[in-house]
Design a protein around this motif. Structure first.
Motif, PDB file in Angstrom:
ATOM      1  N   THR A 197       0.960  -1.116   0.038  1.00 54.88           N
ATOM      2  CA  THR A 197       0.161  -0.009   0.250  1.00 54.88           C
ATOM      3  C   THR A 197       0.915   1.197  -0.033  1.00 54.88           C
ATOM      4  O   THR A 197       0.982   1.963   1.104  1.00 54.88           O
ATOM      5  CB  THR A 197      -0.911   0.101   1.372  1.00 54.88           C
ATOM      6  N   PRO A 198       1.541   1.497  -1.155  1.00 53.27           N
ATOM      7  CA  PRO A 198       2.454   2.629  -1.242  1.00 53.27           C
ATOM      8  C   PRO A 198       1.846   3.885  -1.196  1.00 53.27           C
ATOM      9  O   PRO A 198       0.564   4.014  -1.637  1.00 53.27           O
ATOM     10  CB  PRO A 198       3.431   2.387  -2.473  1.00 53.27           C
ATOM     11  N   VAL A 199       2.563   4.746  -0.774  1.00 60.50           N
ATOM     12  CA  VAL A 199       1.941   6.254  -0.963  1.00 60.50           C
ATOM     13  C   VAL A 199       2.994   7.157  -1.277  1.00 60.50           C
ATOM     14  O   VAL A 199       4.253   7.000  -1.358  1.00 60.50           O
ATOM     15  CB  VAL A 199       1.724   7.122   0.628  1.00 60.50           C
ATOM     16  N   TRP A 200       2.828   8.088  -2.348  1.00 61.86           N
ATOM     17  CA  TRP A 200       3.520   9.053  -3.365  1.00 61.86           C
ATOM     18  C   TRP A 200       3.751  10.362  -2.935  1.00 61.86           C
ATOM     19  O   TRP A 200       2.758  10.909  -2.351  1.00 61.86           O
ATOM     20  CB  TRP A 200       3.017   8.772  -4.643  1.00 61.86           C
ATOM     21  N   GLY A 249       9.052  13.533 -18.957  1.00 58.01           N
ATOM     22  CA  GLY A 249       9.300  12.266 -19.484  1.00 58.01           C
ATOM     23  C   GLY A 249       8.435  11.388 -18.532  1.00 58.01           C
ATOM     24  O   GLY A 249       7.596  11.567 -17.801  1.00 58.01           O
ATOM     25  N   VAL A 250       8.731   9.978 -19.046  1.00 52.03           N
ATOM     26  CA  VAL A 250       7.963   8.959 -18.493  1.00 52.03           C
ATOM     27  C   VAL A 250       8.835   8.242 -17.457  1.00 52.03           C
ATOM     28  O   VAL A 250      10.106   8.001 -17.639  1.00 52.03           O
ATOM     29  CB  VAL A 250       7.785   7.930 -19.620  1.00 52.03           C
ATOM     30  N   GLY A 251       8.299   7.742 -16.417  1.00 52.59           N
ATOM     31  CA  GLY A 251       9.046   7.182 -15.585  1.00 52.59           C
ATOM     32  C   GLY A 251       9.702   8.022 -14.539  1.00 52.59           C
ATOM     33  O   GLY A 251       9.572   9.234 -14.378  1.00 52.59           O
ATOM     34  N   GLY A 252      10.441   7.394 -13.406  1.00 55.22           N
ATOM     35  CA  GLY A 252      11.037   8.293 -12.425  1.00 55.22           C
ATOM     36  C   GLY A 252      11.336   7.444 -11.260  1.00 55.22           C
ATOM     37  O   GLY A 252      12.305   6.645 -11.391  1.00 55.22           O
ATOM     38  N   GLY A 253      10.505   7.385 -10.217  1.00 55.63           N
ATOM     39  CA  GLY A 253      10.632   6.303  -9.200  1.00 55.63           C
ATOM     40  C   GLY A 253      11.175   6.974  -8.228  1.00 55.63           C
ATOM     41  O   GLY A 253      11.432   6.004  -6.946  1.00 55.63           O
ATOM     42  N   SER A 254      11.819   8.160  -8.029  1.00 55.14           N
ATOM     43  CA  SER A 254      12.561   8.465  -6.581  1.00 55.14           C
ATOM     44  C   SER A 254      11.701   8.494  -5.488  1.00 55.14           C
ATOM     45  O   SER A 254      12.122   8.291  -4.123  1.00 55.14           O
ATOM     46  CB  SER A 254      13.279   9.919  -6.967  1.00 55.14           C
ATOM     47  N   ASP A 255      10.454   8.783  -5.788  1.00 57.25           N
ATOM     48  CA  ASP A 255       9.415   8.833  -4.507  1.00 57.25           C
ATOM     49  C   ASP A 255       9.169   7.111  -4.144  1.00 57.25           C
ATOM     50  O   ASP A 255       9.175   7.154  -2.798  1.00 57.25           O
ATOM     51  CB  ASP A 255       8.195   9.466  -4.871  1.00 57.25           C
ATOM     52  N   ALA A 256       9.018   6.271  -4.937  1.00 55.94           N
ATOM     53  CA  ALA A 256       9.076   4.813  -4.632  1.00 55.94           C
ATOM     54  C   ALA A 256      10.296   4.266  -3.795  1.00 55.94           C
ATOM     55  O   ALA A 256      10.293   3.643  -2.840  1.00 55.94           O
ATOM     56  CB  ALA A 256       8.735   4.116  -5.728  1.00 55.94           C
TER      57      ALA A 256
END
Length: 326
Positions: free
Chosen positions: A160-163, A192-199
């Motif tokens: 249950t992630p939060v962003w 752009g597409v993607g990232g992920g630093s918050d994940a």
């Protein structure tokens, strides 16, 4: 001393969205005094002028800073640096609008419920008549939707992630640990597409045992741009996610071929075989399966890039090494 909160938005070339967003941000009712912080990540439009006009009107203080390093992790880290004098930092995205009560709900979770990080609902809003028939509800999470129901709970694992689309932090997390920052390797430049630093940040907080809370009274509307409403967006998103995991996070294996563990190749073949079979049978979840396939290909490409990067690093004299293939 009185507490203080910073309500931050990182933005890039979306000046037309800022007036209603800043108006909603400033209109929040909160028991803790707050400022609105705009981190302009090298916008080429009139973002600065728009923010200045809003800041000149009566109401909650609006502060503008420009972050010269392109990419959302750099902008988020600039927000952290600017908020070091605050007790709490709340993030919202520049394609969203907050519901009334968001800040007060966050403050209550952080001050009364013992949370150090708290996230809420993100409601995806698609322009009328433009939602594709293939865009099932189970795909909305890949457009940043978050909805875990109407009851608050403690988040114990990654299911249950939060962003940062709707999240609040106790700033002691970052003051006490200068190494805890958004990872610039998981960059996303511009639109752009993607990232992920918050994940990656979410996972880091989980591993530290940080008290993380889901708060359903924190709500934002997330307005999806039409360029995301294509199958290729979902496929590219998953390829990029797989690539970054394979390049930066995946563990080492004793047996590899050019850095690729053989099981990854087998896994990719299986995923694409399933995709082809679903396509032949015209099954409705073929896109979701193809997303698994592109993620598997991304993993392989990420491992190749890691191998290339390692070889390049070994060939570069000490002191001249630089990050490549990012």
């Amino acid at each position: 001393m009185a507490m203080k909160l910073t309500f931050a938005v990182c933005t890039y070339n979306r000046s037309q969205r800022l007036p209603p967003l800043l108006e909603r941000m400033r209109a929040q009712q909160c028991s803790v005094p707050f400022e609105v912080l705009v981190v302009d990540n090298n916008s080429t439009d009139d973002t600065r002028a728009v923010v200045a006009r809003v800041a000149a009107t009566p109401g909650t203080p609006v502060r503008y800073v420009r972050e010269g390093q392109q990419g959302i992790p750099h902008a988020r880290n600039r927000a952290l640096a600017e908020a070091m004098g605050s007790d709490f930092l709340v993030f919202i995205d520049d394609d969203e609008l907050p519901h009334p009560g968001l800040l007060e709900a966050a403050v209550q979770a952080l001050t009364r419920e013992g949370a150090r990080c708290v996230g809420g609902k993100v409601k995806v809003r698609i322009p009328d008549g433009l939602r594709p028939k293939w865009l099932a509800d189970n795909l909305l999470g890949f457009l940043a939707e978050v909805d875990y129901g109407h009851k608050a709970f403690w988040i114990k694992d990654s299911s249950t992630p939060v962003w940062t689309a709707n999240i609040a932090y106790d700033m002691r997390l970052f003051r006490d640990d200068p190494q805890l920052r958004f990872d610039p390797r998981f960059n996303r430049r511009g639109h752009g597409v993607g990232g992920g630093s918050d994940a990656v940040m979410f996972q880091a907080l989980l591993e530290r045992g940080t008290p993380i809370r889901y708060c359903p009274d924190m709500v934002v509307d997330h307005y999806v741009e039409t360029w995301r409403l294509h199958r290729r967006y979902f496929l590219k998103l998953h390829f990029t996610s797989g690539r970054k995991y394979g390049q930066f996070q995946m563990g080492e294996y004793p047996r590899t071929v050019f850095g690729i563990p053989p099981f990854l190749i087998v896994q990719a073949l299986r995923q694409w075989l399933k995709t082809v079979l679903k396509l032949i049978r015209r099954e409705p979840d073929v896109l979701r399966q193809a997303m698994n396939g592109t993620y598997a290909l991304g993993l392989i490409w990420g491992r190749i890039l890691r191998q290339l990067e390692r070889g390049s690093s070994e060939a570069t004299p000490s002191g001249l090494k630089e990050a490549r293939y990012r």
